[in-house]
Design an enzyme around this catalytic site. Structure first.
Site, PDB file in Angstrom:
ATOM      1  N   TYR A 192      63.584  66.251  90.761  1.00  0.00           N
ATOM      2  CA  TYR A 192      63.773  65.294  89.670  1.00  0.00           C
ATOM      3  C   TYR A 192      62.445  64.670  89.241  1.00  0.00           C
ATOM      4  O   TYR A 192      62.167  64.537  88.043  1.00  0.00           O
ATOM      5  CB  TYR A 192      64.762  64.212  90.094  1.00  0.00           C
ATOM      6  CG  TYR A 192      65.142  63.264  88.980  1.00  0.00           C
ATOM      7  CD1 TYR A 192      65.743  63.742  87.813  1.00  0.00           C
ATOM      8  CD2 TYR A 192      64.932  61.894  89.097  1.00  0.00           C
ATOM      9  CE1 TYR A 192      66.101  62.877  86.786  1.00  0.00           C
ATOM     10  CE2 TYR A 192      65.292  61.024  88.082  1.00  0.00           C
ATOM     11  CZ  TYR A 192      65.867  61.512  86.927  1.00  0.00           C
ATOM     12  OH  TYR A 192      66.218  60.655  85.918  1.00  0.00           O
TER      13      TYR A 192
ATOM     14  N   SER B 180      61.931  58.040  83.379  1.00  0.00           N
ATOM     15  CA  SER B 180      62.382  57.385  84.608  1.00  0.00           C
ATOM     16  C   SER B 180      61.145  56.924  85.348  1.00  0.00           C
ATOM     17  O   SER B 180      60.044  57.461  85.149  1.00  0.00           O
ATOM     18  CB  SER B 180      63.168  58.380  85.473  1.00  0.00           C
ATOM     19  OG  SER B 180      63.364  57.875  86.785  1.00  0.00           O
TER      20      SER B 180
END
Length: 254
Positions: A152, A139
């Site tokens: 995250y 990501s």
């Protein structure tokens, strides 16, 4: 190592939804044989029914036993030419001072240790095939912080380090390590999971601009896999046009 469209066998984790599902469909359409792995059997079976070259394989990547059984199955049924480590997810947007330890642990187990389990188990199969590909879907969170995102971003940074370190450790072997790092991607479940089922809050994440869709990332993965075997796409960052960073998105009316 064969090239695209030549009956290569690719494992895709997290294949029941979102980027994983679209990647399975894209690869199948391009002539690959795909092993679609995820926990939800019924969704995998629907993929297999829609594409004759797709095999459904129920799998929990947080289980050592499940991953070992998958490796044994693949070894006994023709081996493997590549793996797309796509399974992962985010949970919450809590500040560091309010960090949910259980939620952070869940993210680490799924994103980092899940990728580690699968990668370790598949490496011997790729070596037996005398070459192959390991794709890790991280990501843009693996490259930049944002408020509320430490849980995250932390696990995605760790997943990035797993892939980049592995590339150094096995350099010289005919195995490519490819990282694809998407920005904002509107899928049916990512933000819904992050916000514990709050559909209204999940919807607002993608309002006011055109986010990526799962198909966009799947096309990027398939393109990287299809490069000549001497070409390694170390990193592909794929964002919406209107996204400059995780915390800077041009939204209409904002």
């Amino acid at each position: 190592m064969a090239t695209a469209g030549t009956d290569r066998r690719i494992l895709v984790t997290g294949a029941s939804t979102g980027i994983g599902e679209k990647t399975v469909r894209r690869l199948a359409d391009q002539g690959y044989r795909v092993v679609a792995a995820a926990r939800r059997r019924e969704r995998l079976e629907a993929l297999a029914q829609a594409h004759s070259s797709v095999e459904a394989y129920p799998l929990d990547i947080t289980s050592d036993e499940d991953v070992a059984a998958l490796a044994e199955h693949l070894s006994s049924t023709g081996g493997l030419d590549g793996v797309v480590n796509n399974a992962g997810g985010a949970l919450g947007l809590d500040r560091v001072e309010d960090g949910d330890v259980d939620g952070w642990r869940w993210m680490y187990e799924l994103n980092v240790l899940g990728t580690l389990r699968v990668t370790k188990a598949m490496l011997p199969l790729l070596r037996a095939a005398e070459g192959g590909d390991i794709v890790v879907v991280t990501s843009t969170a693996a490259y930049e912080p944002y408020e509320g995102g430490a849980g995250y971003t932390g696990v995605k940074h760790a997943e990035r380090m797993l892939s980049t370190t592995l590339r150094q450790e096995i350099v010289g072997e005919p195995i490519r390590i490819i990282e694809v790092a998407p920005g904002a991607v509107a899928t049916e479940e990512f933000s819904l999971t992050r916000f514990s089922g709050d559909a209204e809050r999940a919807k607002k994440v993608y309002e006011g601009y055109q986010p990526l869709h799962g198909e966009d990332v799947a096309e990027s993965i398939e393109w990287a896999l299809g490069r000549p075997e001497h070409v390694n796409v170390d990193l592909m960052v794929v964002r919406p046009r209107d996204q400059a960073s995780s915390s800077k998105i041009a939204k209409k009316g904002a």
